[in-house]
Write a protein that holds these residues in place. Sequence first.
Motif, short mmCIF file in Angstrom:
data_model
loop_
_atom_site.label_atom_id
_atom_site.label_comp_id
_atom_site.label_asym_id
_atom_site.label_seq_id
_atom_site.Cartn_x
_atom_site.Cartn_y
_atom_site.Cartn_z
N PRO A 10 20.35 5.54 3.85
CA PRO A 10 21.48 5.89 2.98
C PRO A 10 21.17 7.19 2.20
O PRO A 10 20.03 7.44 1.83
N TYR A 49 21.92 2.92 7.84
CA TYR A 49 23.23 3.06 8.47
C TYR A 49 23.10 3.25 9.97
O TYR A 49 22.12 3.82 10.45
N ASN A 78 29.56 5.27 -2.94
CA ASN A 78 28.43 5.13 -2.02
C ASN A 78 27.91 3.70 -1.89
O ASN A 78 26.73 3.49 -1.59
#
Length: 164
Positions: free
Chosen positions: A48, A56, A91
Amino acid sequence: MADSVTAYVGLGANLGTAVQTLRQAAQQMSALPGVLALSISPFYRSAPVDACGPDYTNAVAQLETTLAPESLLDALQAIELAHGRERPYRNAPRTLDLDLLWFGGRQINTDRLTVPHPRMHQRAFVLYPLRDLAPHLRLAQGSLNELIADCADQVLEKLPHTKA
């Protein structure tokens, strides 16, 4: 019939079964009215950026579309919602993130949409899969190869056999 444009969409997920979710999202984008063709890059794993949580899985899709930019954005957000996307804070980890990165080379700045995506030139997880699809694409900040060199400190792993 409206002329088609090339658009690029960033795909990312770090909750649930990310690879499966990205494959399903690509199929759903391909089936949208007004999407004439879709290609997807290989998948990558990345940590991330400016956030915490699991790694991710990322990819980029290239679409040929007759949709208007905000209509495409609406469709992408509907796909995100169908996959349980929540936005509790900036985020936050997510089941699916679909970002409209590029739309026919146009510059768009509205309350809802900024294209080209304002941080795509700083993100290896966007630049590598974008280069897989469009190696000669040039952003305002430079060529994809130049921009990738500027992101050399960002760890990215190409996942084997994960193209949708």
